[in-house]
Write a protein that holds these residues in place. Structure first.
Motif: not given
Length: 394
Positions: A253-256, A268-270, A275-277
């Motif tokens: 993730l590049e957005d800090h 969290r959602f990343a 995991l759940f795919t």
């Protein structure tokens, strides 16, 4: 992951609701450890839901969310009136198959902070105009782990209120506080912290020591340097920022930017989506388990502050803080809120506060941005006043 799997469409089934209420008390006692559920000033909630049923008002239930037991306690505490809860879509990943079956059939709506679920938003807008059930949501956006201290509110409750104000009915927000009394002695909880942390507490203020030492335990676990100067909050926030930066790097993730909570939601959602795919990648899943541990730790750690102990009912607050410290150690062991220790035989208390009548207080000449800010301020004030009132009665 498909849209319907991430955001299961609500399909209310009255039979499922009846079964949930029939077996709900058993679930509270044996699964959640709540022996006694007490709704204080029950007449307030009853009057507001009756006004909703008779078409006199739209109703939004805004509840403090400090423990995973809150929603079941509120649902069963609202006797005779079903509620349409909003819940984070990640809940279905850790709460099990029964939850994935029940929530849509109870008419609950999955949402994601900082993300638009178009179908869910369309349904909620319709509910605000001609709703079947009152909407129940946690305006703080997630579990905040402090029963008597309201955190920063997210914009969701104000957006719902805006839609409600577009009708001719009264638009009411009812703040509800929820709190728990734990039977386990403080000394027993502190001893559990010593055993799990491998540290020994000494001196006249063992809980303060445990709070500060937990920062060192977290830093050591992740091989980080803990800030050597500053207040507790400054050291805690610095540590949380370092953990999030590690997780963001691992997740690509590049957005800090944004607050700790903004960054936590993104991370969290990343991880949840990795995991759940429907088409799992083992390498990405192993990486997600690592950076989700950073997120899980920050999830609790960001709310801990010894200053919380300086006001209110010290006995209740002390136990609450130790349980949060134990939960930090639980997250270091790879746990989540679902494996958080919560003592059995506790009592749950709910209190409905003063209803917020929006048509009475929201001035029509305000811009939309000003209305949103004003509504959030009023809800935050109502939640804090109700929390303090509940604390004084426990």
């Amino acid at each position: 992951m498909s849209q319907d799997r991430r955001f299961p469409p609500p399909k209310y089934n009255p039979l499922v609701e009846k079964l949930a209420r029939l077996f709900g008390r058993l679930y509270l006692r044996f699964a959640l450890g709540i022996d006694v559920l007490t709704m204080l000033d029950e007449a307030v909630l009853k009057a507001e839901t009756e006004a909703f049923r008779t078409g006199k008002q739209n109703l939004i239930i805004a509840f403090r969310h400090t423990a995973k037991e809150d929603a079941p306690a509120l649902l069963l505490g609202s006797k005779g009136q079903h509620l349409r809860f909003l819940y984070g879509r990640d809940v279905l990943n850790w709460a099990g198959r029964s939850t994935r079956f029940l929530f849509p059939r109870l008419g609950f709506v999955a949402i994601q902070n900082r993300h638009s679920n178009t179908n869910g938003m369309r349904l909620l807008r319709k509910e605000m105009q001609n709703g079947r059930f009152p909407i129940a949501l946690a305006p703080e956006g997630q579990v905040t782990y402090h029963m008597f201290q309201t955190d920063v509110l997210q914009s969701g409750v104000a957006n719902l209120a805006e839609w409600a104000l577009q009708t001719k009915q009264e638009a009411t927000i009812l703040p509800i506080a929820i709190a728990y009394r734990y039977p386990e002695p403080l000394t027993s909880l502190l001893h559990a912290w010593e055993q799990k942390s491998g540290m020994t507490l000494q001196g006249e203020h063992p809980l303060d020591q445990a709070c500060w030492s937990t920062l060192d335990v977290v830093a050591s676990h992740f091989h980080l340097e803990c800030r050597t100067h500053g207040s507790y909050a400054e050291k805690r926030d610095d540590l949380c920022a370092k953990l999030l930066r590690l997780g963001e790097h691992e997740a690509g993730l590049e957005d800090h930017e944004g607050s700790i909570l903004d960054r936590l939601f993104r991370l969290r959602f990343a991880g949840e989506d990795a995991l759940f795919t429907e088409h799992p990648d083992r390498g990405k899943q192993q990486s997600a388990l690592q950076y989700l541990q950073y997120a899980q730790t920050v999830d609790v750690l960001e709310y801990i502050n010894p200053s919380y102990l300086l006001a209110g009912n010290r006995e209740i607050r002390e136990k609450e803080v130790v349980l949060n410290l134990l939960d930090v150690l639980n997250r270091l062991d790879g746990g989540s809120i679902n494996t958080r220790y919560s003592p059995k035989h506790k009592q749950a208390f709910l209190l409905a506060g003063e209803p917020i009548r929006l048509r009475t207080i929201v001035r029509p000449e305000l811009s939309r941005k000003e209305r949103i800010q004003f509504i959030q301020q009023q809800v935050a004030l109502g939640l804090q006043e109700t929390s303090e009132a509940l604390e004084s009665r426990m």
